[in-house]
Design an enzyme around this catalytic site. Structure first.
Site, PDB file in Angstrom:
ATOM      1  N   GLU A  44       0.848  -1.186   0.000  1.00 12.43           N
ATOM      2  CA  GLU A  44       0.000   0.000   0.000  1.00 12.43           C
ATOM      3  C   GLU A  44       0.896   1.252   0.000  1.00 12.43           C
ATOM      4  O   GLU A  44       1.965   1.272   0.597  1.00 12.43           O
ATOM      5  CB  GLU A  44      -0.866   0.001   1.257  1.00 12.43           C
ATOM      6  N   LYS A 119      -9.646   1.284  -2.503  1.00 10.94           N
ATOM      7  CA  LYS A 119      -9.865   0.767  -1.149  1.00 10.94           C
ATOM      8  C   LYS A 119     -11.260   1.139  -0.644  1.00 10.94           C
ATOM      9  O   LYS A 119     -11.648   2.311  -0.627  1.00 10.94           O
ATOM     10  CB  LYS A 119      -8.792   1.350  -0.230  1.00 10.94           C
ATOM     11  N   CYS A 160      -5.101  -3.283   2.854  1.00  9.78           N
ATOM     12  CA  CYS A 160      -4.890  -2.986   4.268  1.00  9.78           C
ATOM     13  C   CYS A 160      -6.125  -3.228   5.148  1.00  9.78           C
ATOM     14  O   CYS A 160      -6.474  -4.358   5.429  1.00  9.78           O
ATOM     15  CB  CYS A 160      -4.358  -1.569   4.418  1.00  9.78           C
TER      16      CYS A 160
END
Length: 279
Positions: A44, A119, A160
């Site tokens: 990330e 995300k 994440c």
């Protein structure tokens, strides 16, 4: 005959600008390719990590002009590899919303972007250590799950904090993913407590390989990330792991026949039931 794929996870301590981020990660990708890897994955925030407002705004650019994105596309083509840029921080392109996108990009050996994922779950939390994170203030959440096509099967893209949401990974597996990617920049407290157990859970419950390249170390903006990149089989076995937070390359050869074997042994993906929530 088993389908095998040689992978390399790149662990970094990404600097605060896209130009520096590209310079930081390029030698590691070159080394991985020279060692015969077919598929390279980065963490990330692979273009830059910067939370100080003024400097962050200076570093932010559009996907089409970001130096790291352009440089990594060219590098994938030069090295003839598949490359997952775990995520880049770029302008979202949404009119009226000045927040950025935290975006995974899958690049083929011709340097073309073949899949994008923004995300979905943003990290808003107050930790006991006094750390306070409000990712939603600067990152616009995505709204679409993505299973990308690769020569080795479906690739489910996450980033994440998404790892804490089992339903996303289940949907990706049921949508055709046999590989799940979890590029991350985990905080040290949450990483030490939860990183490995969450990754193993996502692998076990979906019968999928989980590939988790991570940021690690102390960054220019002061944040500290956990590192410990790892690869996990569909049975939940950790087959490759870094035990530190320094920049490094983690190699793993994946036997894709293990996906079918795990899902035959425990066919949980086919056992969904409708239910009514309790009061």
């Amino acid at each position: 005959m088993s389908v095998m794929v040689k992978t390399a996870l790149i662990q970094t301590c990404t600097p605060a600008t896209s130009r520096a981020g590209l310079a930081h990660i390029t030698p590691l990708i070159r080394q991985a390719a020279a060692e015969g890897v077919e598929f390279v994955l980065t963490p990330e925030g692979s273009n830059f990590l910067e939370q100080r407002k003024g400097l962050r705004e200076e570093a932010l650019s559009d996907e089409a002009t970001d130096e790291a994105v352009l440089g990594l596309q060219a590098l994938a083509a030069e090295l003839n590899i598949w490359l997952l840029i775990g995520s880049v921080i770029v302008r979202s392109g949404i009119e009226g919303d000045d927040r950025a996108a935290n975006r995974s990009l899958l690049i083929d050996p011709q340097g073309r972007i073949t899949a994008r994922y923004d995300k979905m779950h943003v990290f808003d939390v107050d930790l006991d250590t006094g750390e306070r994170w409000r990712e939603s203030a600067v990152i616009r959440p995505g709204s679409q799950a993505v299973v990308a096509d690769t020569p080795w099967g479906g690739l489910g893209l996450t980033i994440c904090y998404d790892v804490r949401f089992a339903y996303l990974h289940r949907a990706l597996a049921q949508g055709g993913a046999s590989l799940l990617t979890v590029p991350a920049a985990f905080t040290r407290p949450t990483g030490e407590a939860h990183w490995e157990v969450l990754l193993r859970a996502r692998a076990i419950e979906t019968g999928s390989f989980v590939l988790a390249p991570a940021q690690g170390g102390t960054h220019e903006d002061g944040r500290k990330t956990w590192g410990r990149s790892m690869v996990i089989t569909p049975w939940g076995e950790v087959i490759a792991k870094l035990d530190h937070d320094q920049p490094a390359i983690l190699h793993a050869t994946l036997d894709l026949s293990l996906v079918d074997a795990a899902r035959r042994a425990i066919p949980a993906l086919t056992h969904d039931r409708q239910f009514v929530s309790g009061q």
